[in-house]
Design an enzyme around this catalytic site. Sequence first.
Site, PDB file in Angstrom:
ATOM      1  N   GLU A 190      34.085  27.270  41.844  1.00 46.22           N
ATOM      2  CA  GLU A 190      33.978  28.666  41.756  1.00 46.22           C
ATOM      3  C   GLU A 190      33.025  29.439  42.761  1.00 46.22           C
ATOM      4  OE1 GLU A 190      35.194  30.098  39.206  1.00 46.22           O
ATOM      5  OE2 GLU A 190      35.328  28.763  37.834  1.00 46.22           O
ATOM      6  N   ARG A 239      35.425  32.048  45.067  1.00 49.83           N
ATOM      7  CA  ARG A 239      34.810  33.560  44.778  1.00 49.83           C
ATOM      8  C   ARG A 239      33.975  34.083  46.096  1.00 49.83           C
ATOM      9  NH1 ARG A 239      34.280  34.872  38.701  1.00 49.83           N
ATOM     10  NH2 ARG A 239      34.988  32.946  37.506  1.00 49.83           N
ATOM     11  N   ASP A 291      45.499  23.378  37.367  1.00 48.22           N
ATOM     12  CA  ASP A 291      46.344  24.226  37.694  1.00 48.22           C
ATOM     13  C   ASP A 291      46.352  24.475  39.329  1.00 48.22           C
ATOM     14  OD1 ASP A 291      43.633  25.283  37.690  1.00 48.22           O
ATOM     15  OD2 ASP A 291      44.057  26.998  36.241  1.00 48.22           O
ATOM     16  N   GLU A 336      46.778  36.110  35.505  1.00 44.82           N
ATOM     17  CA  GLU A 336      47.787  35.259  36.156  1.00 44.82           C
ATOM     18  C   GLU A 336      49.082  35.774  35.877  1.00 44.82           C
ATOM     19  OE1 GLU A 336      44.110  33.106  36.092  1.00 44.82           O
ATOM     20  OE2 GLU A 336      44.921  34.138  34.237  1.00 44.82           O
TER      21      GLU A 336
END
Length: 576
Positions: free
Chosen positions: A188, A192, A320, A453
Site C-alpha cells: 500500500e 500510494r 490481481d 476498477e
Amino acid sequence: MARSRSSSSKFKYINPAYYLKRPKRLAVLLIVFVFCTLFFWDRQTLVRDHEEELSKLQEEVSRLRNQLEDVNNGQGTVGKKVYDSDKIIDHSKKSAIPMDPIDAHRQEKVKDAMIHAWNSYEKYAWGHDELQPQTKNGVDSFGGLGATLIDALDTLYIMGLDEQFQKAREWVANSLDFNKDYDASVFETTIRVVGGLLSSYDLSGDKMFLEKAKDIADRLLPAWDTTTGIPYNVINLARGRPHNPGWTGGNSILADSATEQLEFIALSQRTGDLKYQRKVEKVIAELNKTFPDDGLLPIYLNPESGKTSYSTITFGAMGDSFYEYLLKVWIQGNKTDIVKPYRDMWETSMKGLLTLVRRTTPSSFAYICEKMGNSVTLKMDELACFAPGMIALGSSGYAPDESKKFLTLAEELAWTCYNFYQSTPTKLAGENYFFNDGQDMAVGTSWNILRPETVESLFYLWRLTGNKTYQEWGWNIFQAFEKNSRVESGYVGLKDVNTGVKDNMMQSFFLAETLKYLYLLFSPSSVISLEEWVFNTEAHPIKIVPRHDPIVISGGSKSKLKTQGHTLGRKGDFGN
C-alpha cells in the site's frame, strides 16, 4: 446547279429528315450525344468537388495556423509544464482539439466532484490519511503519511487545479515525515505514496517529489532482504524489522509481494541507483524459475523457500495486480527486448485466465471464477474488474486473430462488470458476486467502498476502441456515485448497495483512481496518452522510458538477463 447540289450535300447532316430516314445513324448520333453530355457533366462535377475540397483544406490550414500561434503563445498545449526545482509555475492543460460539448460538460462535472472531495478533505482532515465525512474528521489509516493528499496530487495536476496542487506540494515539502514508528504495508505504501510522489515528479519535474519518493523507498527496502528476495509485506518505517501478518501463517501475499516493479524500476531510472530495480526484479525472477504452465499462482508464497502454499488462485483480492504488473512493466520499458520476459509470463497467465472464464445462465455474462486446487468457486470480485482493461491493453501485442479474441473477451467482461452496477437498486456494485444457474449474478458482500476498477476498464476500452458506449456506462456510474455517495462533506461508500445505507469513509483511491479515470474517460486521448504513460495499480501515471540496461539471452524455457559485462544475480534472476 452543281453549286446548289454541293451546298445541299454539305448541310444534309444537320437536317433532321436525313436521320429520320436512317434510324441506325440516328441511334449512333444519340449515343454520341449522351456520351458527350455525361463526359462534360462529370468534368464539371469534379471541378466543383475539387473546389469544395480546396476550400475545406484552406480553412483547415487557417485553423491549424491559428492553433500553432496559440501554442507558441503558451495557450493550446496538452500537459505543458514549466518548472524549476523548487517552484511549480502555472501552465495550460487545454487540448488543441475542440472537445465534444457533452464530453466537456461531463468532464467539468467530474472536476466539480474532485473539488468537492478535495475541499472537504482540506477542511476536515488536512494532513491525515483519510477523511470520515459523516463525522467530519480525519483518520490515519496508513500511519499518518497523508495518503489522500499524496494520492490526489497527480489528479489535481491533471485537472489543472494548480492552486490546490501547489498547497499540497508545500505540505509534502514541509510537513511530510516518514520517520514513524508504524508498521506499514509495503504494498500500500509503494502504490500510494511512492507511486504518487513519482507521478507528481514525472508530471511537474519538481525534484522535491523525487527526493521524498527516495526517502520512503529506502525505508521499505529491508523488506526484500529474504533468502529468495520475495519480500515480507509489513515493515516498521522507523526501525525496519520486516515481517508478515499473523493471519497469513507467515506467508507473503502474491499481489503484495509482486506489485512494486513499476515504482521501483522508475525510481532507479530517475535516480540512477539500480538498487531499487534489482530488489523488485529479483522477485519476478524467483517466480519465473518455477512458473506454472498456466501462469496462475496461489495467493500465498513462502518468502524464504519461494514455494507456494495451497491457497486460492484469483484475479481478485490478493492476486490481481501481480498479473497487471507483468504486462505494465513490459509497457513501461517501451516493449524492448529487456522486458520481453514480463510479456512472456503475462501471456502464459492469460492462457490460464481463459480456463477460469465461465458464462452465466440465462444471459451468458462472461466472468472470471476462482479456484483452489481442483475446486472451482463461481465467484468474481469487483476488484477483478480491472481485468477487462488489462486484457484490452495487452491485446495489441498479439497476432491479429489472437488480438481480436482477447479484445472481444475484454469487452464481454466489461459488460458483466457494468451489470454489477446496473443489477442493484442503487446502481452501485457490491464487493463481489456469485453466479448460480438461472440467476445470472447475485451480490455476495454487499458494500461499495468507491472502488475504481470497472471505471478503469471502461477508460481503457474507450481509449483503445473509440466506442463511446463506454463513456455512457461511465457516466451512468458517476451519476450513481453522485446520487448515493455524495454528502455535505465529501463522498462516502455504502454499507449495502441494496438499501443505500452509507458508511463514514472517503477512501484515498476515490480521488487517486475513480475520479481520475472518470475525468480521463471524457478527456481527449492526448491527455495522459497511453503511448507516453503507464498507470500503476493506484492510477498514478508514470512516464514510459525505454530500457536497454541489460540484454536478453535465450536459456531453455526461461529467459535470463545479463548486463553487458556480468550476470545480474543468480542464474535466471532479473536482478540481484
